[in-house]
Design an enzyme around this catalytic site. Structure first.
Site, PDB file in Angstrom:
ATOM      1  N   ASP A  48      -0.485   3.272 -14.783  1.00 17.96           N
ATOM      2  CA  ASP A  48      -1.194   2.020 -15.232  1.00 17.96           C
ATOM      3  C   ASP A  48      -2.082   1.574 -14.203  1.00 17.96           C
ATOM      4  O   ASP A  48      -2.793   0.439 -14.212  1.00 17.96           O
ATOM      5  CB  ASP A  48       0.074   1.182 -15.530  1.00 17.96           C
ATOM      6  CG  ASP A  48       0.766   0.959 -14.099  1.00 17.96           C
ATOM      7  OD1 ASP A  48       0.686   1.593 -13.080  1.00 17.96           O
ATOM      8  OD2 ASP A  48       1.813   0.092 -14.253  1.00 17.96           O
ATOM      9  N   GLU A 185       7.580   5.499  -3.804  1.00 13.75           N
ATOM     10  CA  GLU A 185       6.564   4.711  -3.521  1.00 13.75           C
ATOM     11  C   GLU A 185       6.531   3.925  -2.248  1.00 13.75           C
ATOM     12  O   GLU A 185       7.643   3.074  -2.273  1.00 13.75           O
ATOM     13  CB  GLU A 185       5.677   3.946  -4.759  1.00 13.75           C
ATOM     14  CG  GLU A 185       4.165   3.565  -4.065  1.00 13.75           C
ATOM     15  CD  GLU A 185       3.290   3.149  -5.032  1.00 13.75           C
ATOM     16  OE1 GLU A 185       3.701   3.359  -6.381  1.00 13.75           O
ATOM     17  OE2 GLU A 185       2.318   2.701  -4.968  1.00 13.75           O
TER      18      GLU A 185
HETATM   19  O1  KIV Z   1       0.163   4.160 -12.019  1.00 13.26           O
HETATM   20  C1  KIV Z   1      -0.070   5.038 -11.227  1.00 13.26           C
HETATM   21  O2  KIV Z   1      -1.070   5.629 -10.875  1.00 13.26           O
HETATM   22  C2  KIV Z   1       1.350   5.480 -10.469  1.00 13.26           C
HETATM   23  C3  KIV Z   1       1.040   6.127  -9.112  1.00 13.26           C
HETATM   24  C4  KIV Z   1       0.721   5.485  -8.246  1.00 13.26           C
HETATM   25  C5  KIV Z   1       2.560   7.037  -8.914  1.00 13.26           C
HETATM   26  O3  KIV Z   1       2.378   4.879 -10.608  1.00 13.26           O
END
Ligand code: KIV
Length: 280
Positions: A48, A185
């Site tokens: 997202d 994260e």
């Molecule tokens: O949406 C995304 O790119 C993510 C990553 C940062 C893990 O969730």
């Protein structure tokens, strides 16, 4: 490397059992899906983060399931060998578990082989329901960007012992509920190391230190196509600078009258030139 990467293959990739680290990266369109797949990554995440790095929003809260499906479809049309994971946008899995299943199915019909969602124990009913519909789920705990307002900004999570304990329980609950891998994260390295040792499924870190079973990064951060980036990002290219220089060179050639050349034009026949009243 031609064999399709599967969910069970990723599920089995614990470094403690001798596996190589999992390599996961985002992509949002067909050309970059080809680029990352040709580089041999294991997992492509249509994140997202498309909201921020492609669509210009300041956070990830501005995209819905149809936006993600649109980008999942673009990546799927590259027919990657890597496992294709589609990210579930904010509010597509927070209400009834049946909504979560229906929304996950939209991403699968667009070409995803698995979905990712954010949050810990509160997400267990959604995870169970999606897994019951035979759709594999990747978890995501720690700094969960969809919680930006609840967290009061993008802050490293689990710094205190109590919060670290909560995060460990969240990761364990997601693994037990059926997640085949969990993104960690923005957490301290020692906490990521502990969670990685405690749970049976692979952890995939982003800003979580080197002990995870794999690493994920936002493609545009790595390529120098994003603005400011967090401290854990290592830039491997400056494509933004290179692209601007290329467009500047083209603009200068247009202004100087040196583009297009005759060789870059479709030449008219002598008859056509004559009919058009042009000298041959
Ligand atoms: O949406 C995304 O790119 C993510 C990553 C940062 C893990 O969730």
């Amino acid at each position: 490397m031609t064999e399709q990467v599967t969910v069970p293959a990723i599920r089995a990739r614990k470094r403690s059992r001798g596996a190589e680290p999992i390599v996961m990266i985002t992509a949002y369109d067909t050309p970059f899906a080809r680029v990352v797949d040709e580089a041999g990554v294991d997992v492509i995440l249509v994140g997202d983060t498309v909201a921020e790095v492609v669509l210009g929003w300041e956070d990830t809260l501005h995209v819905g399931i149809e936006d993600l499906a649109h980008h999942v479809g673009a990546v799927a049309r590259a027919k990657p060998r890597a496992l294709l994971v589609g990210d579930m946008p904010w509010l597509t899995y927070h209400l009834e578990p049946s909504d979560a299943v229906r929304n996950a199915a939209v991403l699968v019909r667009a070409g995803a082989q698995a979905v990712k969602l954010e949050g810990g124990r509160r997400r267990v009913p959604a995870v169970r329901a999606i897994c019951d519909a035979e759709i594999p789920v990747m978890g995501h705990v720690g700094l969960t960007p969809q919680s930006v307002h609840a967290m009061g900004g993008y802050k490293v999570q689990g710094r205190e012992a109590i919060a670290a304990g909560e995060l460990r329980r969240d990761a364990e609950a997601l693994a037990v509920a059926g997640c085949f891998a969990i993104v960690l994260e923005g957490v301290p390295d020692a906490l990521a190391e502990r969670v990685t040792a405690e749970i049976d499924v692979p952890t995939i870190g982003i800003g979580a230190g080197p002990a995870c079973d794999g690493q994920v990064i936002v493609l545009h951060d790595l390529l120098g196509l994003a603005g400011s980036v967090p401290k854990f990002v290592r830039r491997y290219a400056e494509l933004g600078v290179a692209a601007t220089a290329a467009v500047k060179d083209w603009a200068a050639d247009v202004r100087a009258g040196s583009y297009p050349s005759q060789g870059e034009s479709y030449r008219a026949s002598a008859e056509l030139r004559e009919a058009l009243g042009l000298s041959s």
